[in-house]
Design an enzyme around this catalytic site. Structure first.
Site, PDB file in Angstrom:
ATOM      1  N   HIS A   1       0.828  -1.207   0.000  1.00 41.94           N
ATOM      2  CA  HIS A   1       0.000   0.000   0.000  1.00 41.94           C
ATOM      3  C   HIS A   1       0.863   1.258   0.000  1.00 41.94           C
ATOM      4  O   HIS A   1       1.980   1.249   0.516  1.00 41.94           O
ATOM      5  CB  HIS A   1      -0.878   0.049   1.263  1.00 41.94           C
ATOM      6  CG  HIS A   1      -2.015  -0.927   1.260  1.00 41.94           C
ATOM      7  ND1 HIS A   1      -2.275  -1.785   2.304  1.00 41.94           N
ATOM      8  CD2 HIS A   1      -2.992  -1.153   0.350  1.00 41.94           C
ATOM      9  CE1 HIS A   1      -3.354  -2.504   2.039  1.00 41.94           C
ATOM     10  NE2 HIS A   1      -3.810  -2.139   0.851  1.00 41.94           N
TER      11      HIS A   1
ATOM     12  N   CYS B   1      -3.220   0.428   9.613  1.00 46.31           N
ATOM     13  CA  CYS B   1      -4.279  -0.428   9.057  1.00 46.31           C
ATOM     14  C   CYS B   1      -5.265  -0.962  10.096  1.00 46.31           C
ATOM     15  O   CYS B   1      -6.350  -1.414   9.745  1.00 46.31           O
ATOM     16  CB  CYS B   1      -3.662  -1.583   8.296  1.00 46.31           C
ATOM     17  SG  CYS B   1      -2.525  -2.528   9.268  1.00 46.31           S
TER      18      CYS B   1
HETATM   19  C1  CIR Z   1      -3.539  -7.674   3.198  1.00 50.90           C
HETATM   20  O1  CIR Z   1      -2.686  -8.166   2.454  1.00 50.90           O
HETATM   21  O2  CIR Z   1      -4.545  -7.119   2.754  1.00 50.90           O
HETATM   22  C2  CIR Z   1      -3.333  -7.760   4.695  1.00 50.90           C
HETATM   23  N1  CIR Z   1      -2.651  -8.970   5.016  1.00 50.90           N
HETATM   24  C3  CIR Z   1      -2.566  -6.577   5.225  1.00 50.90           C
HETATM   25  C4  CIR Z   1      -3.328  -5.290   5.091  1.00 50.90           C
HETATM   26  C5  CIR Z   1      -2.585  -4.115   5.640  1.00 50.90           C
HETATM   27  N2  CIR Z   1      -3.376  -2.945   5.454  1.00 50.90           N
HETATM   28  C6  CIR Z   1      -2.903  -1.710   5.530  1.00 50.90           C
HETATM   29  O3  CIR Z   1      -1.711  -1.510   5.728  1.00 50.90           O
HETATM   30  N3  CIR Z   1      -3.739  -0.695   5.341  1.00 50.90           N
END
Ligand code: CIR
Length: 264
Positions: free
Chosen positions: A170, A257
């Site tokens: 991201h 997140c």
């Molecule tokens: C993913 O790959 O979607 C999750 N394992 C990690 C998401 C992390 N999200 C974020 O940094 N906003």
């Protein structure tokens, strides 16, 4: 003297407890699973840090059907008075938007939604005082960015579309806002020039994970694996709260997140 940080003022947040399925969370590599207990401990410490920073936290129940649903930042974007239902760009997370809709409807007067076929994840969105930046990535496409831009226009905010570095999950994996005029960013993102006009603090080599720091009121939440960054921020007058990210890091996650944050 500390700089203004209007964009970092929050008094409300939504988080979601991790389910046992979190150990199967998505990851780019083939690394080991996180420990469920370890993720829970990191999540509890995160909630406590938000509360200590003056934020009232609503805690949603775990959703076993969605291993990554603890990362509530990705299926929605919130502003004072308005929430936007986003569309995760990976099938495994597609159902998370519907799962968080009720909670958002209870908190926000206006609800907007990204239309079908367009993809945006909140991890790709950096809200700054002057503009909202969105990084195109493997999860966020141009149609999603354009759709978000139209909604933001209604909210009186402008969108700048930029690019997330290759192989980075991201946009905000590589940056975080430290105050209204300062960003913390990895060298690979900063050198693309996206933060022209901001003061920039670059993460030292080996501490790139620090870039996903989260400024909440007077506190900067920072991964505890980044002591050199902590020292730099401390010297620059920021108050750092180190948090463990060892287990969530195994599924490509950081600090921003795990919450949706807004000023009520
Ligand atoms: C993913 O790959 O979607 C999750 N394992 C990690 C998401 C992390 N999200 C974020 O940094 N906003």
């Amino acid at each position: 003297m500390s700089k203004a940080a209007s964009a970092c003022r929050f008094n409300r947040a939504i988080v979601r407890l991790p389910g046992e399925s979190v150990i199967n969370g998505l990851r780019a590599g083939s690394g080991e699973n996180p420990s469920y207990t370890g993720v829970c401990n990191e999540h509890q410490a995160y909630i406590a840090a938000l509360q200590a920073a003056g934020v009232e936290v609503q805690i949603l129940e775990a959703l076993e059907a969605f291993p990554d649903s603890v990362f509530v930042e990705d299926p929605a974007l919130v502003f004072p008075g308005a929430a936007i239902l986003l569309r995760p760009g990976t099938a495994a997370r597609g159902g998370e938007t519907a799962a968080i809709q009720d909670a958002l409807e209870q908190q926000f007067e206006c609800i907007y939604a990204i239309p079908p076929g367009c993809f945006v994840e909140g991890g790709d969105v950096l809200v700054t005082p002057s503009k909202v930046m969105i990084g195109l990535s493997s999860r966020t496409n141009i149609d999603g960015a354009d759709a978000l831009g139209k909604i933001l226009e209604k909210l009186g905010r402008s969108l700048e579309i930029v690019t997330t570095p290759p192989a980075v999950l991201h946009f905000k994996s590589d940056c975080g806002l430290l105050d209204d005029e300062t960003v913390l960013a990895t060298e690979q993102l900063a050198k693309t020039g996206v933060f022209k006009g901001f003061d920039q603090i670059i993460t030292p080599v080996g501490e790139e994970a620090a870039a996903n720091a989260l400024r909440i009121n007077n506190i900067v939440l920072l991964s505890d694996q980044c002591p050199r960054t902590a020292e730099t921020l401390d010297r620059r007058g920021y108050t750092v709260a180190p948090l463990s990210t060892t287990e969530i890091g195994k599924i490509d996650a950081g600090l921003s997140c795990m919450s949706l944050r807004w000023l009520d």
